[in-house]
Write an enzyme that holds these catalytic residues in place. Structure first.
Site, short mmCIF file in Angstrom:
data_model
loop_
_atom_site.label_atom_id
_atom_site.label_comp_id
_atom_site.label_asym_id
_atom_site.label_seq_id
_atom_site.Cartn_x
_atom_site.Cartn_y
_atom_site.Cartn_z
N PHE A 104 0.85 -1.19 0.00
CA PHE A 104 0.00 0.00 0.00
C PHE A 104 0.89 1.25 0.00
O PHE A 104 1.91 1.29 0.67
CB PHE A 104 -0.88 -0.03 1.25
CG PHE A 104 -1.96 1.01 1.27
CD1 PHE A 104 -3.08 0.89 0.45
CD2 PHE A 104 -1.87 2.10 2.11
CE1 PHE A 104 -4.08 1.84 0.48
CE2 PHE A 104 -2.87 3.05 2.15
CZ PHE A 104 -3.98 2.92 1.32
N ASP A 139 2.29 -6.42 7.21
CA ASP A 139 1.12 -5.58 7.36
C ASP A 139 -0.12 -6.45 7.14
O ASP A 139 -0.28 -7.04 6.07
CB ASP A 139 1.18 -4.41 6.36
CG ASP A 139 0.11 -3.37 6.63
OD1 ASP A 139 -0.98 -3.76 7.08
OD2 ASP A 139 0.37 -2.17 6.39
N TYR A 184 -10.30 -0.89 11.30
CA TYR A 184 -11.56 -0.36 10.73
C TYR A 184 -11.98 -1.10 9.48
O TYR A 184 -13.04 -0.83 8.93
CB TYR A 184 -11.44 1.14 10.45
CG TYR A 184 -10.21 1.54 9.66
CD1 TYR A 184 -10.17 1.38 8.28
CD2 TYR A 184 -9.08 2.05 10.29
CE1 TYR A 184 -9.05 1.72 7.56
CE2 TYR A 184 -7.96 2.39 9.58
CZ TYR A 184 -7.94 2.23 8.21
OH TYR A 184 -6.81 2.54 7.51
N LYS A 185 -11.15 -2.04 8.99
CA LYS A 185 -11.52 -2.79 7.79
C LYS A 185 -12.34 -4.00 8.23
O LYS A 185 -13.46 -3.84 8.69
CB LYS A 185 -10.26 -3.13 6.99
CG LYS A 185 -9.63 -1.85 6.38
CD LYS A 185 -8.30 -2.06 5.70
CE LYS A 185 -7.79 -0.73 5.14
NZ LYS A 185 -6.37 -0.74 4.81
N ARG A 220 -13.23 -3.23 -7.00
CA ARG A 220 -12.84 -4.09 -5.89
C ARG A 220 -14.07 -4.41 -5.04
O ARG A 220 -14.85 -3.51 -4.70
CB ARG A 220 -11.79 -3.34 -5.07
CG ARG A 220 -11.05 -4.15 -4.07
CD ARG A 220 -9.90 -3.34 -3.50
NE ARG A 220 -10.37 -2.25 -2.64
CZ ARG A 220 -9.68 -1.74 -1.62
NH1 ARG A 220 -8.48 -2.21 -1.36
NH2 ARG A 220 -10.16 -0.76 -0.89
#
Ligand SMILES: *Cc1c(COP(=O)(O)O)cnc(C)c1O
Length: 397
Positions: free
Chosen positions: A113, A184, A209-210, A356
Site C-alpha cells: 500500500f 502488514d 476499521y476494515k 474491488r
C-alpha cells in the site's frame, strides 16, 4: 438461526444496500452505538478525569490488544494498540532496522500500500544512514532476499488484487539470511486466519476499521515477537511508553515488552466501539469465517464471469492464494463502480481500472452475492456507466 445469521443481525446494515466494501470500512456493529453512548454519558460525563482509573481507560489498549492477538495467532501481552496504521508501520520498520544495523536495503513489493512505501521513504530520509528501498514484483520477493537485505516489509494481502503472500515461507526464507520481517495485516485481520507465531513473524501491524469493523479512524495495532520487544528502542518515545509515566522523569526510559510501543493518550471513545466490534468475532472463529469467505468469493467469481465476460478477473483464481476480496478490471471501472454504488451495491475502485469487492462472512450472504452479480451484469452489458453523473470523480474512490 445459523451462526452467520446471528452475526449478520449484530450489524446495522442500511436497507437497500449490498455492502461489499468491508475491506475498506466495516459496517456499524449495533452494540457499538450503546457502548459509545454509555461511555460518553456514564464514563466521560460522570467520571471526568477519574475515568482513567475508575473505568479502566488506561488498561483498555492492552485489553483490546490481547483480543486482537487471538485473531492473529499471537500470545497475550504482545500486541499494542493505538495511533494509525501508518504510524505503526513507521514504528515497526524502525524497530526492524535496529536488528541488522549494518545492512541498508529495505525490500518490499509493488503490491504494498502506498502509505507503507511513503513511510519507508520518509524513515530512510529521517535516519539519514543511506538506506534504500527496493520495490519488486510480488512474485519476485523471494529471489530478491540477500545478505544485504536489512528488512523485508510486506502487506500479506495485496490491496488491489487480493493476492496473498505466503507469510510462513517468505519469513523462513528471510530468516535463513538473517532478515527481520514486518507483515502488514491490514487486509488479513478478521478476513483470513493469521498465525504470526506459527509463521515466526518478527513484527506485524494492522488496522481495525476494515474487516474488524472498529469504525472510521479506529486505532491500529503492532505485534512484536516477544524476544525482540525489549531489544528495540521506539522511534516515537512517548510518555505512555515510558517505564514509569507518572514519575514524569526528565528523560525517556522504555517500558517493558509492548508498552514501549505506546506513544500517547489512547483513543478511548474509538476503542469502545472497537471492543463492541470484537465481541462479534467471539461468536465464531477464523477457520469458519475463512471457509465461508471462500464459498462466497467462488460464487461471486463464477456468477460474474458467466454473466459479464467483459470483466477481467485480476484476483488469483485459486482461493488459497487470495484474501477475502475479489477484483475485476474494466476500462470504465471507476464509472461502473459509481453506477453500482448509485444502485446500492457498494464496492470501491482502485486506479487505474480495478473494481474491488470485499466479502465479509459476518454479514454478507449468498443473496448479496447473487443480487450484486445481476446489478454488475446490467451496468456493464447495458453500458449504464456512460451516464455523465457516474463519470464525476470524487475525492475518495
Ligand atoms: C488501509 C491501509 C493503510 C491505511 O493506513 P492508515 O494509517 O490507517 O490510514 C495502510 N497500509 C495498508 C497496507 C492498508 O491496507
Amino acid at each position: 438461526m445459523s451462526i452467520f445469521e446471528k452475526t449478520r443481525a449484530a450489524f446495522h446494515l442500511p436497507p437497500g444496500v449490498i455492502y461489499l466494501d468491508g475491506n475498506s470500512l466495516g459496517p456499524l456493529p449495533k452494540a457499538a452505538e450503546a457502548r459509545v453512548a454509555n461511555l460518553l454519558k456514564d464514563e466521560w460525563g460522570q467520571e471526568l478525569i477519574r475515568g482513567w482509573n475508575t473505568c479502566g481507560w488506561m488498561a483498555q489498549p492492552d485489553r483490546v490488544g490481547d483480543r486482537i492477538a487471538r485473531l492473529i495467532g499471537a500470545a497475550p501481552g504482545t500486541v499494542s494498540v493505538g495511533d494509525t496504521l501508518s504510524i505503526k508501520v513507521h514504528q515497526a520498520l524502525h524497530a526492524a532496522l535496529q536488528l541488522q544495523p549494518d545492512r541498508r536495503e529495505i525490500l518490499t513489493c509493488s503490491g504494498n500500500f502506498p502509505s507503507d512505501i511513503y513511510i519507508a521513504e520518509g524513515l530512510i530520509e529521517t535516519l539519514g544512514k543511506g538506506h534504500t528501498l527496493k520495490i519488486v514484483a510480488p512474485e519476485d520477493v523471494a529471489q530478491n532476499l540477500t545478505r544485504e537485505t536489512a528488512a523485508l516489509m510486506l502487506t500479506e494481502v495485496d490491496y488491489r488484487t487480493g493476492r496473498l503472500h505466503d507469510m510462513a515461507t517468505l519469513t523462513a526464507q528471510a530468516h535463513t539470511l538473517g532478515i527481520p520481517t514486518i507483515w502488514d495485516l491490514a487486509h488479513s485481520t478478521g478476513a483470513i486466519p493469521v498465525d504470526v507465531e506459527g509463521a515466526d513473524a518478527d513484527f506485524a501491524v494492522g488496522c481495525t476499521y476494515k474487516y474488524l469493523n472498529g469504525g472510521p479512524g479506529a486505532p491500529a495495532f503492532l505485534y512484536a515477537k516477544p524476544d525482540l520487544a525489549e531489544r528495540i528502542m521506539p522511534s516515537l518515545p512517548g510518555w505512555l511508553g515510558h517505564a514509569a509515566p507518572f514519575d514524569f522523569e526528565p528523560s525517556y526510559r522504555p517500558g517493558p515488552a509492548r508498552t514501549r510501543m505506546r506513544i500517547g493518550t489512547p483513543p478511548v471513545i474509538a476503542m469502545a466501539a472497537l471492543e463492541a466490534a470484537l465481541d462479534i468475532f467471539e461468536m465464531t472463529d477464523m477457520a469458519t469465517i475463512r471457509a465461508r469467505s471462500i464459498a462466497l468469493t467462488e460464487r461471486f467469481i463464477a456468477g460474474v464471469e458467466a454473466a459479464t465476460p467483459e470483466l477481467k478477473l485480476v484476483s488469483p483464481r485459486n482461493p488459497a492464494e487470495r484474501g477475502s476480496q475479489i477484483s475485476f478490471a474494466h476500462p470504465e471501472g471507476y464509472a461502473a463502480m459509481q453506477t453500482l454504488i448509485a444502485r446500492g451495491v457498494i464496492g470501491d475502485f482502485r486506479a487505474p481500472d480495478i473494481m474491488r469487492f470485499g466479502f465479509a462472512p459476518l454479514y454478507n450472504t449468498e443473496a448479496d452475492i447473487d443480487q450484486a452479480i445481476d446489478h454488475i451484469a446490467e451496468v456493464i452489458t447495458q453500458s449504464l456507466y456512460e451516464a455523465p453523473e457516474h463519470q464525476i470523480r470524487h475525492a475518495v474512490t
